[in-house]
Motif scaffolding. Structure first.
Motif, mmCIF file in Angstrom:
data_model
loop_
_atom_site.group_PDB
_atom_site.id
_atom_site.type_symbol
_atom_site.label_atom_id
_atom_site.label_comp_id
_atom_site.label_asym_id
_atom_site.label_seq_id
_atom_site.Cartn_x
_atom_site.Cartn_y
_atom_site.Cartn_z
ATOM 1 N N GLU A 47 -15.347 4.735 2.276
ATOM 2 C CA GLU A 47 -14.058 4.594 1.595
ATOM 3 C C GLU A 47 -13.578 3.151 1.616
ATOM 4 O OE1 GLU A 47 -9.578 6.609 1.685
ATOM 5 O OE2 GLU A 47 -11.081 7.188 3.173
ATOM 6 N N PRO A 48 -13.487 2.494 0.455
ATOM 7 C CA PRO A 48 -12.936 1.133 0.434
ATOM 8 C C PRO A 48 -11.454 1.152 0.761
ATOM 9 C CG PRO A 48 -13.256 1.939 -1.799
ATOM 10 C CD PRO A 48 -13.849 2.976 -0.886
ATOM 11 N N LEU A 49 -11.001 0.139 1.480
ATOM 12 C CA LEU A 49 -9.585 0.059 1.812
ATOM 13 C C LEU A 49 -8.786 -0.260 0.553
ATOM 14 C CD1 LEU A 49 -9.732 -1.921 5.170
ATOM 15 C CD2 LEU A 49 -9.298 0.518 4.873
ATOM 16 N N PRO A 50 -7.755 0.520 0.239
ATOM 17 C CA PRO A 50 -6.977 0.270 -0.977
ATOM 18 C C PRO A 50 -6.094 -0.962 -0.838
ATOM 19 C CG PRO A 50 -5.987 2.045 0.284
ATOM 20 C CD PRO A 50 -7.274 1.690 0.985
ATOM 21 N N THR A 51 -5.721 -1.521 -1.961
ATOM 22 C CA THR A 51 -4.855 -2.699 -1.974
ATOM 23 C C THR A 51 -3.488 -2.312 -2.527
ATOM 24 O OG1 THR A 51 -5.612 -3.318 -4.185
ATOM 25 C CG2 THR A 51 -6.798 -4.244 -2.320
ATOM 26 N N GLY A 52 -2.501 -3.158 -2.235
ATOM 27 C CA GLY A 52 -1.174 -2.985 -2.818
ATOM 28 C C GLY A 52 -0.307 -1.936 -2.165
ATOM 29 N N LEU A 53 -0.714 -1.411 -1.010
ATOM 30 C CA LEU A 53 0.093 -0.402 -0.326
ATOM 31 C C LEU A 53 1.162 -1.062 0.533
ATOM 32 C CD1 LEU A 53 -2.371 2.348 0.968
ATOM 33 C CD2 LEU A 53 -0.490 2.649 -0.626
ATOM 34 N N GLU A 73 -8.491 1.857 -6.753
ATOM 35 C CA GLU A 73 -9.591 1.219 -6.034
ATOM 36 C C GLU A 73 -10.935 1.782 -6.482
ATOM 37 O OE1 GLU A 73 -10.701 -1.738 -3.358
ATOM 38 O OE2 GLU A 73 -8.649 -1.131 -3.819
ATOM 39 N N LEU A 74 -11.028 3.104 -6.571
ATOM 40 C CA LEU A 74 -12.278 3.732 -6.989
ATOM 41 C C LEU A 74 -12.590 3.434 -8.451
ATOM 42 C CD1 LEU A 74 -12.011 7.256 -5.297
ATOM 43 C CD2 LEU A 74 -13.165 5.214 -4.440
ATOM 44 N N SER A 75 -11.551 3.359 -9.288
ATOM 45 C CA SER A 75 -11.753 3.124 -10.723
ATOM 46 C C SER A 75 -12.292 1.731 -11.012
ATOM 47 C CB SER A 75 -10.432 3.319 -11.477
ATOM 48 O OG SER A 75 -9.948 4.629 -11.335
ATOM 49 N N SER A 76 -12.051 0.787 -10.115
ATOM 50 C CA SER A 76 -12.469 -0.596 -10.361
ATOM 51 C C SER A 76 -13.838 -0.910 -9.783
ATOM 52 C CB SER A 76 -11.436 -1.562 -9.767
ATOM 53 O OG SER A 76 -11.365 -1.414 -8.365
ATOM 54 N N HIS A 130 -0.008 -11.450 -10.631
ATOM 55 C CA HIS A 130 0.301 -10.705 -9.418
ATOM 56 C C HIS A 130 -0.317 -11.402 -8.197
ATOM 57 C CE1 HIS A 130 1.891 -7.398 -11.772
ATOM 58 N NE2 HIS A 130 0.796 -7.413 -12.520
ATOM 59 N N SER A 131 0.159 -11.036 -7.030
ATOM 60 C CA SER A 131 -0.377 -11.618 -5.799
ATOM 61 C C SER A 131 -1.789 -11.104 -5.532
ATOM 62 C CB SER A 131 0.516 -11.271 -4.603
ATOM 63 O OG SER A 131 1.803 -11.823 -4.761
#
Length: 424
Positions: free
Chosen positions: A302-308, A370-373, A68-69
């Motif tokens: 809050e970490p910024l989520p990826t893949g949105l 994001e939180l799970s990782s 994946h990218s």
């Protein structure tokens, strides 16, 4: 001798680098015919960066990314850093060094930077693919309305929630808490927090004793912004000192009402509209934490989520979610050391501010991943995913002092968040 896997990695890195350089040259030659070279070069460099971004993710670092990218942020980081270094490095090099050394530095510095950036992007991708922790699912506003109570209680009974926050001055707080207590008989792991409310609803203290906090109906009236501005006044300012003393009375009254529901158990505390993170409010809460048995306070880092998809980021900007996120990031980072100095626990990370009120679909799934990782942090409770589920609003909240929450609670997003938690 170079190990085979490292040799293969270096070969792929070099191959992608050659392709990116070729892309740069071809785009530069094509654009150079149409536009000035000083403008064509950054565009060509962007094309080369994109080629490297895709090539390294799909080939060089495939074991880390799974094909994946990388997160898009790494393309931005790489492009900005390289443009900056390419522009400033020639000016920073001393004239005394020889031309061969100068050329070598100018050529290999971006190469070394790129290797570092893409390696960090690969590690970032690997962490996102290896879920290491289970976030807690949390709902605010138990006690706000029968519709809110219904959604929270059903989700908790279905084991789709781990905790909730009780709005002790809410119109149906007692009904909500009694039903929650019944659930804990079969689900003892469920947790409940005090949802400190200072912006709306009836005051829990005698309104005559807190005249600067309430309106003529005895309803709390100061907004988040007003409390924040009050925090900026000098501590000896007469208005601040007067309101601080009234704030202490209201905080004590809400704690005592929560105690009336929950007994002597340690108190977990958060805030309606995150009011507990405003400095003047946090100061009051921390001052009475030990004496009142407060053991945990929610933070909203809050970490910024990826893949949105990009359209969601547009929504976050238009609906002021990004501004709210930035404000609460700063307040949380300022609050964390003070909370820990008082010996209190807090959650290690959080999601639910950036897309406040619209935590469903892609934003909720991205936040959950994001939180799970995240890597577990000793001394902190697990990450917290916040939502505001509810059924169709069945009372007029404005008439009971919750006019600020009326449009929020009436939104169809409450039902969408309810469904999203069921499907998570």
């Amino acid at each position: 001798m170079i190990p085979r896997n490292l040799s293969s990695r270096l070969s792929l890195y070099g191959l992608v680098g050659v392709v990116a350089a070729a892309v740069h040259a071809l785009v530069l030659l094509a654009l150079g015919i149409l536009i000035p070279i000083w403008l064509a070069n950054p565009v060509a460099f962007l094309a080369a960066s994109l080629a490297g971004y895709l090539g390294h993710a799909r080939l060089t670092f495939r074991p880390e990314t799974g094909g994946h990218s990388f997160a898009r942020r790494w393309l931005i980081v790489q492009y900005v850093i390289n443009l900056t270094v390419s522009a400033l490095l020639p000016l920073a090099l001393p004239a005394a060094i020889g031309e061969p050394v100068r050329v070598a530095i100018l050529v290999f510095t971006p190469t070394a930077l790129n290797a570092l950036i893409w390696s960090k992007a690969a590690r970032f991708s690997r962490r996102r693919r290896e879920f290491t922790i289970r976030p807690l699912r949390h709902a605010d506003d138990l006690g706000l309305s029968p519709a809110t109570n219904q959604a929270i209680l059903e989700l908790a009974g279905q084991e789709r929630l781990d905790s909730c926050s009780l709005l002790v001055n809410g119109p149906v707080a007692a009904d909500g808490f009694d039903a929650w207590q019944q659930l804990t008989l079969t689900h003892p792991e469920l947790q409940i927090c005090l949802h400190l409310c200072l912006t709306e609803g009836p005051a829990c203290s005698d309104p005559a004793l807190v005249p600067d906090l309430v309106d003529s109906h005895g309803h709390l009236k100061r907004s988040f912004g007003q409390w924040f501005l009050l925090s900026l006044l000098p501590r000896r300012h007469p208005s601040r000192k007067r309101i601080e003393s009234q704030l202490e009375l209201e905080v004590d009254a809400q704690i005592e009402r929560f105690r009336g529901f929950c007994g002597d158990r340690p108190i977990h505390l958060d805030g309606h509209q995150h009011i507990h993170l405003v400095p003047i409010v946090l100061k009051s809460v921390l001052a009475r934490a030990k004496g009142k048995g407060i053991s945990w306070i929610r933070l909203t880092e809050e970490p910024l989520p990826t893949g949105l998809p990009l359209r969601y980021w547009g929504d976050a900007v238009r609906q002021f979610g990004l501004l709210k996120w930035l404000t609460l990031q700063l307040l949380s980072r300022k609050a964390r050391p003070a909370i820990h100095r008082c010996g209190l626990a807090s959650n290690q990370s959080f999601a639910g501010v950036l897309f406040t009120g619209q935590m469903a679909g892609a934003p909720m799934l991205a936040a959950w991943k994001e939180l799970s990782s995240a890597d577990p942090q000793p001394g902190s409770t697990p990450p917290l995913l916040l939502a505001h589920p509810g059924g169709p609003l069945d009372i007029d909240l404005a008439t009971v002092g919750f006019a600020v929450s009326q449009p929020f609670a009436a939104s169809t997003w409450r039902q969408r968040e309810w469904r999203a938690l069921q499907d998570l």
